[in-house]
Design an enzyme around this catalytic site. Structure first.
Site, short mmCIF file in Angstrom:
data_model
loop_
_atom_site.label_atom_id
_atom_site.label_comp_id
_atom_site.label_asym_id
_atom_site.label_seq_id
_atom_site.Cartn_x
_atom_site.Cartn_y
_atom_site.Cartn_z
N LYS A 109 0.83 -1.22 0.00
CA LYS A 109 0.00 0.00 0.00
C LYS A 109 0.85 1.26 0.00
O LYS A 109 0.48 2.27 -0.60
CB LYS A 109 -0.95 0.01 1.20
CG LYS A 109 -2.11 -0.95 1.02
CD LYS A 109 -3.25 -0.66 1.97
CE LYS A 109 -4.42 -1.58 1.68
NZ LYS A 109 -5.52 -1.44 2.62
N LYS B 279 -4.33 -9.91 -5.39
CA LYS B 279 -5.58 -10.03 -4.65
C LYS B 279 -6.66 -9.08 -5.21
O LYS B 279 -6.34 -7.96 -5.60
CB LYS B 279 -5.30 -9.65 -3.19
CG LYS B 279 -6.43 -9.91 -2.24
CD LYS B 279 -6.17 -9.34 -0.86
CE LYS B 279 -6.60 -7.90 -0.76
NZ LYS B 279 -6.95 -7.42 0.57
N LYS C 211 -10.84 -3.62 -3.34
CA LYS C 211 -11.82 -2.60 -3.68
C LYS C 211 -11.17 -1.28 -4.09
O LYS C 211 -11.80 -0.42 -4.69
CB LYS C 211 -12.82 -2.40 -2.54
CG LYS C 211 -12.24 -1.99 -1.21
CD LYS C 211 -13.36 -1.76 -0.21
CE LYS C 211 -13.27 -2.62 1.02
NZ LYS C 211 -12.06 -2.45 1.85
N1 AQP Z 1 -9.67 -10.69 -2.31
C1 AQP Z 1 -9.99 -11.17 -1.11
N2 AQP Z 1 -10.09 -12.50 -0.91
C2 AQP Z 1 -10.45 -13.00 0.30
N3 AQP Z 1 -10.69 -12.22 1.38
C3 AQP Z 1 -10.59 -10.87 1.23
N4 AQP Z 1 -10.78 -9.85 2.07
C4 AQP Z 1 -10.58 -8.69 1.41
N5 AQP Z 1 -10.26 -8.94 0.14
C5 AQP Z 1 -10.25 -10.28 -0.02
C6 AQP Z 1 -11.14 -10.01 3.48
O1 AQP Z 1 -12.14 -9.06 3.82
C7 AQP Z 1 -11.92 -8.61 5.17
C8 AQP Z 1 -11.94 -7.14 5.24
O2 AQP Z 1 -11.03 -6.55 4.36
P1 AQP Z 1 -10.86 -4.97 4.26
O3 AQP Z 1 -11.70 -4.46 3.18
O4 AQP Z 1 -11.08 -4.37 5.59
O5 AQP Z 1 -9.34 -4.81 3.95
P2 AQP Z 1 -8.48 -5.36 2.80
O6 AQP Z 1 -8.11 -6.78 3.08
O7 AQP Z 1 -7.36 -4.38 2.65
O8 AQP Z 1 -9.45 -5.37 1.54
P3 AQP Z 1 -9.31 -4.55 0.22
O9 AQP Z 1 -10.51 -4.79 -0.63
O10 AQP Z 1 -7.98 -4.83 -0.40
O11 AQP Z 1 -9.41 -3.09 0.77
P4 AQP Z 1 -8.63 -1.82 0.31
O12 AQP Z 1 -8.58 -1.88 -1.19
O13 AQP Z 1 -9.46 -0.71 0.83
O14 AQP Z 1 -7.32 -1.92 0.98
C9 AQP Z 1 -10.61 -9.23 5.63
O15 AQP Z 1 -10.93 -10.36 6.43
C10 AQP Z 1 -9.95 -9.67 4.37
O16 AQP Z 1 -9.13 -10.77 4.56
#
Ligand code: AQP
Length: 331
Positions: free
Chosen positions: A116, A198, A201
């Site tokens: 990030k 991965k 969002k």
């Molecule tokens: N691609 C994924 N596959 C499986 N699990 C996922 N999670 C997120 N993306 C995937 C799970 O969702 C929970 C909350 O995630 P988050 O949105 O708080 O943070 P993150 O993991 O950083 O998700 P993003 O979508 O990548 O968010 P941004 O883009 O905002 O940083 C967690 O349990 C995570 O494992």
């Protein structure tokens, strides 16, 4: 709502954009499996969301939408504690304290920070670096036994365990040591445009992720454009990461094994796999979307839910925080 004989789970999602099917299959669907057997704390982690830039109007809307999604997916606010992280001040307080028991070296090793921080340019917010300490605080404040997460969060959870063990051995038994709960095939849903990355969002490419709230046409378009390969065989293996990802999404809905899907699609083309997956996703997501839209029209009800959640979360978490303060020597 909080049964002394049941174990506790804590989990949360950042309202940092539109929730994806990664959040759904990697987190929320697993909550549904556990919700009746555990004391559950499901949080909207807005303090985490501001580790990267957020637009206030959009953040406000997304916080409520995440709550509406939790409810629409089947989390019952009379059985589980649903709350907004910034409403419960104990999270930020414990986070400061644990900052003093965490090492720079440990945080520098976090893969998510490395990824990030590359995206934000030269001025990296300190919050992005210390984010795992806030996550540790979220978990440790509720005497959590189990944390359902996608495999991307495993490293952060290990750090939470290390911090807790360090604090316990410096003072005396204070924090419960949490265990991860990770479901194999849905633990890492990959980008539809780069299956080695991965699904996220905050990806700049909208076609790389499928939102829980995507309409039928967007689901059709994104799945049909998803990256596959030129091998032409529906096989679950690491040399075909695009197909493997589509199979993982499919079995997160049907409950089949990868082998069963391979057998069912033997001799068939990628188009057929994509067609079936599209229709399964539409059937899975459209009832949730309808409910989310209903909940979003009823802001008074959402307020009732998060206000009740806040009160319970504060009472439970403040007990641990008071214990921590006492052990440290605060008056
Ligand atoms: N691609 C994924 N596959 C499986 N699990 C996922 N999670 C997120 N993306 C995937 C799970 O969702 C929970 C909350 O995630 P988050 O949105 O708080 O943070 P993150 O993991 O950083 O998700 P993003 O979508 O990548 O968010 P941004 O883009 O905002 O940083 C967690 O349990 C995570 O494992």
């Amino acid at each position: 709502m909080n049964n002394q004989n049941m174990k506790t789970i804590f989990s949360g999602i950042q309202p940092s954009g539109d929730l994806t099917i990664g959040n759904y299959f990697g987190a929320i669907k697993n909550w549904l499996k556990l919700k009746d057997e555990y004391n559950c704390f499901f949080c909207i982690v807005d303090l985490h969301a501001i580790t990267v830039k957020q637009e206030p109007k959009k953040l406000r809307e997304k916080i409520l939408e995440v709550l509406a999604i939790y409810l629409a997916c089947g989390i019952d606010p009379n059985k589980s504690n649903l709350f907004i992280q910034s409403h419960v001040s104990t999270h930020a307080e414990l986070s400061w304290i644990l900052n003093c028991y965490t090492y720079m070296g440990e945080l520098s090793r976090m893969t998510q920070y490395k990824e990030k921080s590359l995206k934000v340019g030269e001025s990296i917010p300190v919050g992005l670096f210390t984010y795992p300490i806030l996550m540790a605080s979220d978990i440790l404040l509720y005497n959590t036994d189990l944390v359902p997460v996608g495999s991307d969060q495993k490293q952060h959870l290990e750090l939470a365990r290390d911090i807790a063990e360090r604090f316990n051995s410096l003072y005396s038994e204070t924090f419960k040591i949490p265990e991860p709960y990770i479901v194999q095939n849905s633990s890492r849903i990959m980008s539809l445009q780069n299956p080695l990355k991965k699904m996220s969002k905050s990806d700049e490419n909208e076609n790389s992720y499928l939102k829980i709230m995507d309409d039928e046409n967007s689901i059709k378009r994104k799945i049909s454009r998803s990256i596959t390969d030129s091998m032409g065989v529906i096989s679950y293996n690491d040399d075909q990461p695009g197909i493997k990802n589509l199979i993982n999404i499919l079995i997160s809905i049907t409950g089949e094994t990868p082998k069963e899907v391979e057998e069912r699609f033997e001799g068939k083309g990628y188009g057929e796999l994509k067609k079936e997956l599209t229709s399964l996703l539409i059937d899975e997501l459209s009832p949730i979307q309808k409910q989310v839209n209903e909940f979003m029209k009823n802001k008074d009800y959402l307020e009732e839910v998060y206000t009740k959640g806040k009160e319970t979360a504060y009472i439970v978490s403040n007990k641990i925080l008071r214990k921590v303060k006492r052990k440290i020597g605060f008056i």
